[in-house]
Design an enzyme around this catalytic site. Structure first.
Site, PDB file in Angstrom:
ATOM      1  N   HIS A 182       0.818  -1.221   0.000  1.00 26.04           N
ATOM      2  CA  HIS A 182       0.000   0.000   0.000  1.00 26.04           C
ATOM      3  C   HIS A 182       0.853   1.275   0.000  1.00 26.04           C
ATOM      4  CE1 HIS A 182       0.435  -0.191   4.519  1.00 26.04           C
ATOM      5  NE2 HIS A 182       0.488   1.112   4.364  1.00 26.04           N
ATOM      6  N   SER A 230       4.729   2.187   7.967  1.00 27.07           N
ATOM      7  CA  SER A 230       4.366   1.085   7.078  1.00 27.07           C
ATOM      8  C   SER A 230       5.552   0.650   6.236  1.00 27.07           C
ATOM      9  CB  SER A 230       3.228   1.508   6.151  1.00 27.07           C
ATOM     10  OG  SER A 230       2.046   1.725   6.871  1.00 27.07           O
ATOM     11  N   ASP A 263       0.311  -7.810   1.949  1.00 25.32           N
ATOM     12  CA  ASP A 263       0.610  -6.385   1.805  1.00 25.32           C
ATOM     13  C   ASP A 263       2.129  -6.194   1.759  1.00 25.32           C
ATOM     14  OD1 ASP A 263       0.437  -3.654   1.690  1.00 25.32           O
ATOM     15  OD2 ASP A 263       0.043  -3.386   3.836  1.00 25.32           O
TER      16      ASP A 263
END
Length: 453
Positions: A165, A288, A196
């Site tokens: 993402h 992230s 992910d």
């Protein structure tokens, strides 16, 4: 300056005299005390030395520096505990390989102008009052920073592991900033279709060797650990580009849970993730794609999500899931998964009761919420004869349960592998409900297809 007066030290006179016998006894006692103290001191020093070398040897085997002899003691700070020293060592070891990923994109630039809606009516109505209505129009475009994330270098030639993402926008440009301030343009190599995860590439800098030849400068890399051996309560460390602004921010905590299943979302991105690690080490926006470390400084996970409504609940993808991605990108240039081609829900006691099923485990093949087909056209499942309503009980004799989902079991195989499915085909009523007839249990062979980005 004042000088203190000089004083003469008075000499002490003997208040009594010792006989020769007393003198000899006194000398003997003094010698005895001296020998006892001397050998006691040697024994204590020897014991202390043995203890020191035993501790030093233990720390060396444990890959942990002593708080007294560690590098930080030389710099002026003495860590208070062995765990504190281990955290410091782990961060120093990994930080050179942790990078910030800057997302930039050509964005429209608008300018404000004013318009008089009554302009042009003067010839009909005479002089008109002056009106100025503000409006906006695009005046070209400008590259702007629109977001940021984290990654870490997994190979000396510049492969960087991060979250999918983080690099999802195909129209954006991605720039990698290393911890020492160097800047590199990044190319997206592959996105994991299930996890992910994604891999991007930065190019090595060129330098010269002693003979004047051109050589490529290797990047600092991380060491990948084994996420299958984690324990709840184990100390972990997160490093990341917090809020897209504070590079290599460090937080520490413990593993709060293992084998979690979550649905992560952000913008248009929604993905269900299985077998993720839960931690209370702070994972902020911008973290992230950053690494989760053990006290040895090994990467045991990729930080991916946090719960906004809670405190200190973050989730990390186990690093063992990413190892296969790295290997595939090196070998194939892409990330592929085996593909069966069915939509399903995992059967538990509630699904069993609600659908009048005879089993409380397996994967029930069903249509999607928007009436998407239960069987993907042209897939391995369609070719093998699977139908909506079938319950896949086992794959290669491995039982399918809520804890051991079909996707988790299939992920152990590769495209082109031949597998054996044990299925239960319940009887169906004219209205589509289950029950009321004879069930059939079948064993079928399937050649798995390929799923990629």
């Amino acid at each position: 300056m004042y000088e203190l007066p000089k004083f003469k030290t008075p000499k002490l006179k003997s208040f009594f005299k010792l006989s020769n016998t007393h003198k000899n006894n006194f000398r003997l006692a003094a010698i005895t005390i001296f020998i006892s103290v001397f050998f006691g001191f040697l024994a204590g020093a020897a014991a202390g030395g043995i203890f020191y070398f035993q501790i030093k040897d233990y720390l060396k085997k444990s890959n942990i520096s002593s708080p007294i002899i560690g590098k930080n003691a030389i710099s002026g700070y003495i860590p208070q505990t062995l765990q504190e020293q281990a955290v410091i060592n782990a961060v120093k070891k990994v930080s050179p390989a942790v990078v910030s990923i800057i997302i930039s994109k050509d964005m429209p630039v608008y300018e404000e102008y004013y318009e008089n809606p009554l302009k042009g009516y003067e010839e009909f109505f005479g002089p008109m009052p002056e009106f100025r209505i503000p409006k906006y129009r695009q005046k070209g475009s400008q590259k702007k920073e629109i977001g940021g994330g984290t990654g870490f270098i997994v190979s000396q030639d510049g492969l960087v592991l991060t979250n999918k993402h983080v690099i999802l926008d195909e129209d954006a440009d991605y720039t990698v900033l290393t911890n020492d301030g160097r800047k590199f343009s990044a190319k997206v190599l592959a996105k994991d279709p299930v996890q992910d995860l994604a891999i991007i590439k930065i190019e090595q800098e060129k330098t010269t060797d002693g003979q004047g030849g051109i050589v490529l400068k290797p990047f600092s890399t991380v060491t990948l650990g084994d996420s299958d051996k984690l324990q709840i309560g184990q100390t972990v460390i997160a490093i990341g580009n917090a809020l897209g602004e504070f590079r290599n921010t460090v937080s520490a905590g413990v593993i709060s849970g293992l084998g979690r299943k979550i649905t992560a979302s952000g913008g248009d991105f929604v993905e269900s993730l299985e077998d993720v690690i839960q931690t209370d080490a702070a994972i902020n926006k911008g973290n992230s794609g950053g690494p989760l470390l053990n006290l040895k400084g090994e990467v045991i996970g990729v930080n991916t999500a946090m719960v906004l409504e809670a405190q200190s609940i973050g989730f990390t993808i186990p690093i063992n899931k990413a190892k296969k991605d790295i290997e595939q990108v090196r070998a194939l240039g892409k990330i592929v998964y085996p593909f069966l081609g069915v939509r399903y829900v995992l059967v538990d006691e509630e699904i069993k009761e609600n659908n009048n099923l005879s089993v409380d485990y397996g994967a029930l093949v069903v249509k999607g919420d928007k009436e998407e087909s239960a069987i993907t056209p042209g897939s391995a499942a369609e070719k093998a004869g699977l139908k909506e309503g079938d319950i896949i009980l086992e794959l290669n004799s491995e039982k399918i349960t809520v804890e051991n989902s079909l996707s988790k079991v299939i992920a152990k195989y590769n495209p082109g592998d031949k597998i054996t499915l044990k299925i239960l085909r319940p009887a169906r009523q004219p209205d589509g409900s289950y029950g009321g007839g004879e069930e059939k249990e079948k064993t079928i062979e399937v050649v798995l297809g390929e799923r990629s980005e």
